[in-house]
Design a protein around this motif. Sequence first.
Motif, PDB file in Angstrom:
ATOM      1  N   GLU A  48      10.048  -6.053   1.446  1.00  9.95           N
ATOM      2  CA  GLU A  48       9.478  -6.033   0.303  1.00  9.95           C
ATOM      3  C   GLU A  48       8.184  -7.073   0.453  1.00  9.95           C
ATOM      4  N   GLU A  49       8.420  -8.016   1.206  1.00 10.77           N
ATOM      5  CA  GLU A  49       7.338  -8.865   1.515  1.00 10.77           C
ATOM      6  C   GLU A  49       6.201  -8.167   2.404  1.00 10.77           C
ATOM      7  N   SER A  50       6.425  -7.039   3.109  1.00  7.05           N
ATOM      8  CA  SER A  50       5.424  -6.383   4.040  1.00  7.05           C
ATOM      9  C   SER A  50       4.607  -5.354   3.145  1.00  7.05           C
ATOM     10  N   ARG A  51       5.012  -5.223   1.771  1.00 10.98           N
ATOM     11  CA  ARG A  51       4.166  -4.283   0.852  1.00 10.98           C
ATOM     12  C   ARG A  51       3.143  -5.378   0.107  1.00 10.98           C
ATOM     13  N   PHE A  52       2.112  -5.396   0.565  1.00 10.26           N
ATOM     14  CA  PHE A  52       1.060  -6.108  -0.286  1.00 10.26           C
ATOM     15  C   PHE A  52      -0.492  -5.498  -0.171  1.00 10.26           C
ATOM     16  N   ASP A  53      -1.292  -5.773  -1.154  1.00  7.78           N
ATOM     17  CA  ASP A  53      -2.398  -5.104  -1.064  1.00  7.78           C
ATOM     18  C   ASP A  53      -3.259  -6.185  -0.377  1.00  7.78           C
ATOM     19  N   GLY A  54      -4.758  -5.797  -0.467  1.00  4.36           N
ATOM     20  CA  GLY A  54      -5.805  -6.821  -0.056  1.00  4.36           C
ATOM     21  C   GLY A  54      -5.826  -8.086  -0.804  1.00  4.36           C
ATOM     22  N   THR A  55      -5.274  -8.055  -1.827  1.00  5.59           N
ATOM     23  CA  THR A  55      -5.471  -9.632  -2.442  1.00  5.59           C
ATOM     24  C   THR A  55      -4.272 -10.342  -2.288  1.00  5.59           C
ATOM     25  N   ARG A  56      -3.335  -9.830  -1.327  1.00  2.00           N
ATOM     26  CA  ARG A  56      -1.983 -10.628  -0.926  1.00  2.00           C
ATOM     27  C   ARG A  56      -1.112 -10.759  -2.070  1.00  2.00           C
ATOM     28  N   ILE A 111      -4.639 -11.014   6.263  1.00  2.00           N
ATOM     29  CA  ILE A 111      -4.209 -10.996   7.737  1.00  2.00           C
ATOM     30  C   ILE A 111      -4.394  -9.662   8.412  1.00  2.00           C
ATOM     31  N   SER A 112      -4.769  -9.805   9.523  1.00  2.00           N
ATOM     32  CA  SER A 112      -5.371  -8.698  10.248  1.00  2.00           C
ATOM     33  C   SER A 112      -4.039  -8.075  11.041  1.00  2.00           C
ATOM     34  N   LEU A 113      -4.318  -6.849  11.170  1.00  2.00           N
ATOM     35  CA  LEU A 113      -2.976  -5.953  11.690  1.00  2.00           C
ATOM     36  C   LEU A 113      -2.622  -6.277  12.948  1.00  2.00           C
ATOM     37  N   TYR A 114      -3.557  -7.019  14.005  1.00  2.00           N
ATOM     38  CA  TYR A 114      -2.947  -7.263  15.184  1.00  2.00           C
ATOM     39  C   TYR A 114      -2.153  -8.706  14.903  1.00  2.00           C
ATOM     40  N   LYS A 115      -2.711  -9.406  13.977  1.00  2.00           N
ATOM     41  CA  LYS A 115      -1.737 -10.839  13.640  1.00  2.00           C
ATOM     42  C   LYS A 115      -0.441 -10.606  13.065  1.00  2.00           C
TER      43      LYS A 115
END
Length: 400
Positions: free
Chosen positions: A375-383, A79-83
Amino acid sequence: MEIEKATAGHGLAGTDIWSADDSNCSSTPLSDFSSQRYYKRAQSPSPMVEHEDFLIRPDIRGKDKEERETEERRRHIKISLYKRFRRESREPLSEMLGSALLIILGDGAVAQALLSNFEMGNEVTINLCFGFGLTMGYLTAITGGAAGHLNPAITLANCLFRGFPWRKLPIYVLAQVVGCGIGAACIFGIYRNAITAYDGGRRQVTGTLRTAGIYSTYPVSFLDLPGRAMQEFFATIVLVFFVNAVACQSSPHLSYKLPTEWNLIRALVLGLALYGIGASLGWQTGYAINPARDFGPRLVSYMAGYGREVFTTAGYYFWIPIVMPCVGAITGQLLFDFIVYEGEHDNFVTNPTMAVERLMENMRRNKKSLDADIEESRFDGTRKYSKRPLHEKKVAGTGA
């Protein structure tokens, strides 16, 4: 008979899947298939896949494969930073925009009436514009997913009595104050030349050429401190009664109940309510009845050149439009719940024990929800979300 013999060793004989009448797998007659083909299909882990109709008939194939493919694609999309920003900030930004519209229309009417020496406006147009500003601000806020309070006192009362999440209270208050400040700044930018022509460039809070009242409220000179406090206190109680009357229509004597989809009707009624308050209770103090509506524009007027006098005038009156609406909102909610309200939320009058338990449970639930959101907001590029607890620290030298 050949079919039953071929499938007997596999526990499939006599089942509905091989019945010619009840089969959902093919429209082809039973005679088109040999016993050998049925034997192969019975051994296959996915007997439906070998059927030719599986590829051409959507009622057989279903949507499982499409859903899996869509989910797989979504799993690999970052997900992009804007979204992310828009998804997480849409609610407070909508509340902020609604508050800004309230001040733009209300304070704009005050500026137009005052700077034109009341030739292009009067008290009626000012009260009407504040009411219409509440209508448009409310509609804008709820369209963006916000609650449409536009008032920290109303938000506080909803947190105490209607189960509104406490973790949203500071976010909503900040959005409301900032939105009202933005609205006042817009009015200053639009009417800056008119204000300069009116007061000669000398910004005044008191005097014959005062213009600070465009932004925030100031009491009349003969009203003492208890009278000022009582005015804001009582006017806010009336506002809370109006808000609850619009939101809670549960009387058994009513032959109808206004549906929640009729938000336009609710917004118009709220606007008329604010107009009525301004026309009947607005003269002596300017009927702030809203801490954000008064404090945000007051800060803007301070930065616009009016100086500290916006806080010190009238015996430091600035705290009354902040404190008394909150006290009035809580008192009005208590009175309404005691006399009228019957709903899903226990109130502090009829069932104080249950209300306190609900309040504590709501606070605990909101804390858990906040931790889950962080906690949900902490994710890497692979979701893939991190499973590490929030309080856990890295161990030195281990790279954990």
